[in-house]
Write a protein that holds these residues in place. Sequence first.
Motif, PDB file in Angstrom:
ATOM      1  N   ASP A  77       0.805  -1.225   0.000  1.00 22.78           N
ATOM      2  CA  ASP A  77       0.000   0.000   0.000  1.00 22.78           C
ATOM      3  C   ASP A  77       0.839   1.276   0.000  1.00 22.78           C
ATOM      4  O   ASP A  77       0.295   2.374   0.034  1.00 22.78           O
ATOM      5  CB  ASP A  77      -0.926   0.025   1.226  1.00 22.78           C
ATOM      6  N   ASP A  78       2.165   1.138  -0.036  1.00 21.63           N
ATOM      7  CA  ASP A  78       3.053   2.298   0.070  1.00 21.63           C
ATOM      8  C   ASP A  78       3.628   2.756  -1.264  1.00 21.63           C
ATOM      9  O   ASP A  78       4.668   3.411  -1.313  1.00 21.63           O
ATOM     10  CB  ASP A  78       4.186   2.000   1.055  1.00 21.63           C
ATOM     11  N   SER A  79       2.949   2.476  -2.336  1.00 19.96           N
ATOM     12  CA  SER A  79       3.411   2.842  -3.678  1.00 19.96           C
ATOM     13  C   SER A  79       3.709   4.329  -3.791  1.00 19.96           C
ATOM     14  O   SER A  79       4.724   4.737  -4.352  1.00 19.96           O
ATOM     15  CB  SER A  79       2.369   2.435  -4.716  1.00 19.96           C
ATOM     16  N   ARG A  80       2.852   5.168  -3.250  1.00 22.07           N
ATOM     17  CA  ARG A  80       3.060   6.620  -3.371  1.00 22.07           C
ATOM     18  C   ARG A  80       4.309   7.085  -2.630  1.00 22.07           C
ATOM     19  O   ARG A  80       4.944   8.048  -3.017  1.00 22.07           O
ATOM     20  CB  ARG A  80       1.831   7.385  -2.906  1.00 22.07           C
ATOM     21  N   TYR A  81       4.682   6.386  -1.564  1.00 22.63           N
ATOM     22  CA  TYR A  81       5.861   6.789  -0.793  1.00 22.63           C
ATOM     23  C   TYR A  81       7.176   6.419  -1.474  1.00 22.63           C
ATOM     24  O   TYR A  81       8.214   6.991  -1.169  1.00 22.63           O
ATOM     25  CB  TYR A  81       5.832   6.176   0.610  1.00 22.63           C
ATOM     26  N   ILE A  82       7.120   5.422  -2.352  1.00 23.79           N
ATOM     27  CA  ILE A  82       8.332   5.028  -3.087  1.00 23.79           C
ATOM     28  C   ILE A  82       8.256   5.518  -4.535  1.00 23.79           C
ATOM     29  O   ILE A  82       9.045   5.109  -5.372  1.00 23.79           O
ATOM     30  CB  ILE A  82       8.575   3.510  -3.027  1.00 23.79           C
ATOM     31  N   TYR A  83       7.295   6.388  -4.783  1.00 21.85           N
ATOM     32  CA  TYR A  83       7.152   7.034  -6.091  1.00 21.85           C
ATOM     33  C   TYR A  83       7.098   6.002  -7.210  1.00 21.85           C
ATOM     34  O   TYR A  83       7.773   6.109  -8.213  1.00 21.85           O
ATOM     35  CB  TYR A  83       8.268   8.064  -6.289  1.00 21.85           C
ATOM     36  N   ARG A  84       6.282   4.973  -6.951  1.00 29.18           N
ATOM     37  CA  ARG A  84       6.067   3.884  -7.918  1.00 29.18           C
ATOM     38  C   ARG A  84       7.380   3.309  -8.432  1.00 29.18           C
ATOM     39  O   ARG A  84       7.599   3.155  -9.617  1.00 29.18           O
ATOM     40  CB  ARG A  84       5.158   4.333  -9.030  1.00 29.18           C
ATOM     41  N   CYS A  85       8.276   3.036  -7.495  1.00 31.81           N
ATOM     42  CA  CYS A  85       9.578   2.406  -7.733  1.00 31.81           C
ATOM     43  C   CYS A  85      10.616   3.329  -8.354  1.00 31.81           C
ATOM     44  O   CYS A  85      11.684   2.878  -8.756  1.00 31.81           O
ATOM     45  CB  CYS A  85       9.439   1.139  -8.584  1.00 31.81           C
ATOM     46  N   GLU A  86      10.346   4.611  -8.432  1.00 33.15           N
ATOM     47  CA  GLU A  86      11.349   5.533  -8.976  1.00 33.15           C
ATOM     48  C   GLU A  86      12.408   5.895  -7.934  1.00 33.15           C
ATOM     49  O   GLU A  86      13.551   6.152  -8.285  1.00 33.15           O
ATOM     50  CB  GLU A  86      10.677   6.802  -9.499  1.00 33.15           C
ATOM     51  N   ALA A  87      12.047   5.925  -6.674  1.00 30.57           N
ATOM     52  CA  ALA A  87      12.989   6.297  -5.614  1.00 30.57           C
ATOM     53  C   ALA A  87      13.858   5.100  -5.241  1.00 30.57           C
ATOM     54  O   ALA A  87      13.384   3.967  -5.194  1.00 30.57           O
ATOM     55  CB  ALA A  87      12.223   6.778  -4.386  1.00 30.57           C
ATOM     56  N   SER A  88      15.118   5.357  -4.970  1.00 25.53           N
ATOM     57  CA  SER A  88      16.012   4.315  -4.467  1.00 25.53           C
ATOM     58  C   SER A  88      15.720   4.116  -2.987  1.00 25.53           C
ATOM     59  O   SER A  88      15.714   5.086  -2.217  1.00 25.53           O
ATOM     60  CB  SER A  88      17.468   4.736  -4.653  1.00 25.53           C
ATOM     61  N   ILE A  89      15.489   2.896  -2.583  1.00 21.55           N
ATOM     62  CA  ILE A  89      15.273   2.654  -1.154  1.00 21.55           C
ATOM     63  C   ILE A  89      16.591   2.359  -0.445  1.00 21.55           C
ATOM     64  O   ILE A  89      16.642   2.346   0.767  1.00 21.55           O
ATOM     65  CB  ILE A  89      14.232   1.547  -0.902  1.00 21.55           C
ATOM     66  N   GLU A  90      17.656   2.137  -1.203  1.00 21.73           N
ATOM     67  CA  GLU A  90      18.976   1.906  -0.615  1.00 21.73           C
ATOM     68  C   GLU A  90      19.635   3.228  -0.221  1.00 21.73           C
ATOM     69  O   GLU A  90      20.177   3.360   0.856  1.00 21.73           O
ATOM     70  CB  GLU A  90      19.880   1.149  -1.590  1.00 21.73           C
ATOM     71  N   ASN A  91      19.618   4.195  -1.127  1.00 25.52           N
ATOM     72  CA  ASN A  91      20.215   5.518  -0.892  1.00 25.52           C
ATOM     73  C   ASN A  91      19.243   6.592  -1.371  1.00 25.52           C
ATOM     74  O   ASN A  91      19.464   7.218  -2.404  1.00 25.52           O
ATOM     75  CB  ASN A  91      21.552   5.638  -1.646  1.00 25.52           C
ATOM     76  N   PRO A  92      18.167   6.797  -0.652  1.00 27.45           N
ATOM     77  CA  PRO A  92      17.144   7.714  -1.144  1.00 27.45           C
ATOM     78  C   PRO A  92      17.587   9.178  -1.163  1.00 27.45           C
ATOM     79  O   PRO A  92      18.296   9.637  -0.269  1.00 27.45           O
ATOM     80  CB  PRO A  92      15.987   7.517  -0.160  1.00 27.45           C
ATOM     81  N   ASN A  93      17.172   9.876  -2.197  1.00 32.45           N
ATOM     82  CA  ASN A  93      17.372  11.318  -2.295  1.00 32.45           C
ATOM     83  C   ASN A  93      16.162  11.957  -1.613  1.00 32.45           C
ATOM     84  O   ASN A  93      15.082  12.053  -2.202  1.00 32.45           O
ATOM     85  CB  ASN A  93      17.464  11.725  -3.766  1.00 32.45           C
ATOM     86  N   LEU A  94      16.343  12.387  -0.370  1.00 32.37           N
ATOM     87  CA  LEU A  94      15.219  12.885   0.422  1.00 32.37           C
ATOM     88  C   LEU A  94      14.723  14.252  -0.039  1.00 32.37           C
ATOM     89  O   LEU A  94      13.607  14.640   0.290  1.00 32.37           O
ATOM     90  CB  LEU A  94      15.582  12.914   1.902  1.00 32.37           C
ATOM     91  N   VAL A  95      15.521  14.957  -0.796  1.00 33.49           N
ATOM     92  CA  VAL A  95      15.064  16.233  -1.355  1.00 33.49           C
ATOM     93  C   VAL A  95      14.093  15.960  -2.496  1.00 33.49           C
ATOM     94  O   VAL A  95      13.019  16.544  -2.582  1.00 33.49           O
ATOM     95  CB  VAL A  95      16.263  17.088  -1.840  1.00 33.49           C
ATOM     96  N   GLU A  96      14.467  15.023  -3.358  1.00 36.80           N
ATOM     97  CA  GLU A  96      13.631  14.698  -4.514  1.00 36.80           C
ATOM     98  C   GLU A  96      12.459  13.779  -4.150  1.00 36.80           C
ATOM     99  O   GLU A  96      11.390  13.867  -4.741  1.00 36.80           O
ATOM    100  CB  GLU A  96      14.491  14.022  -5.588  1.00 36.80           C
ATOM    101  N   TYR A  97      12.660  12.902  -3.149  1.00 40.54           N
ATOM    102  CA  TYR A  97      11.640  11.921  -2.768  1.00 40.54           C
ATOM    103  C   TYR A  97      11.388  11.965  -1.260  1.00 40.54           C
ATOM    104  O   TYR A  97      11.668  11.010  -0.534  1.00 40.54           O
ATOM    105  CB  TYR A  97      12.092  10.511  -3.173  1.00 40.54           C
ATOM    106  N   PRO A  98      10.850  13.058  -0.736  1.00 46.68           N
ATOM    107  CA  PRO A  98      10.705  13.205   0.722  1.00 46.68           C
ATOM    108  C   PRO A  98       9.731  12.225   1.370  1.00 46.68           C
ATOM    109  O   PRO A  98       9.874  11.914   2.554  1.00 46.68           O
ATOM    110  CB  PRO A  98      10.223  14.646   0.891  1.00 46.68           C
ATOM    111  N   LEU A  99       8.754  11.712   0.628  1.00 50.30           N
ATOM    112  CA  LEU A  99       7.759  10.813   1.226  1.00 50.30           C
ATOM    113  C   LEU A  99       8.302   9.425   1.524  1.00 50.30           C
ATOM    114  O   LEU A  99       7.668   8.648   2.235  1.00 50.30           O
ATOM    115  CB  LEU A  99       6.536  10.691   0.310  1.00 50.30           C
ATOM    116  N   ILE A 100       9.477   9.112   0.998  1.00 48.15           N
ATOM    117  CA  ILE A 100      10.016   7.756   1.201  1.00 48.15           C
ATOM    118  C   ILE A 100      10.208   7.428   2.674  1.00 48.15           C
ATOM    119  O   ILE A 100      10.156   6.273   3.071  1.00 48.15           O
ATOM    120  CB  ILE A 100      11.316   7.537   0.396  1.00 48.15           C
ATOM    121  N   THR A 101      10.387   8.444   3.498  1.00 49.31           N
ATOM    122  CA  THR A 101      10.555   8.205   4.938  1.00 49.31           C
ATOM    123  C   THR A 101       9.282   7.630   5.571  1.00 49.31           C
ATOM    124  O   THR A 101       9.338   7.085   6.670  1.00 49.31           O
ATOM    125  CB  THR A 101      10.958   9.496   5.671  1.00 49.31           C
TER     126      THR A 101
END
Length: 104
Positions: A37-61
């Motif tokens: 259910d967390d697709s929006r937080y990982i930007y539909r697999c565009e965000a790296s979950i290993e080394n996330p860019n928190l500026v570009e993908y802040p919801l990953i947290t």
Amino acid sequence: SMGSTSTATKLQRDNGGLDILIAPIHGKKECTLVHRDDSRYIYRCEASIENPNLVEYPLITSARIWKATLSPGDVLIIPYGTYHQSKNITDCLSYSRFHLDRIN
């Protein structure tokens, strides 16, 4: 599946409605799971979950992320629709299959 230490998969989601079972026979494998259910937080697999860019993908947290290191004798069942990726920590031979039962 068989692979060397450098073998890895990208974050993905299998939409076939089946659970996945992974069991290393030889070697070690790291598996990372993200709640389905967390697709929006990982930007539909565009965000790296290993080394996330928190500026570009802040919801990953806010994503629910689990990591497990699997060794021979371990079995990981990935519920259908769960985002997942894996990488071999050592040369690895693993058994994997899609699992169908009356629940799914």
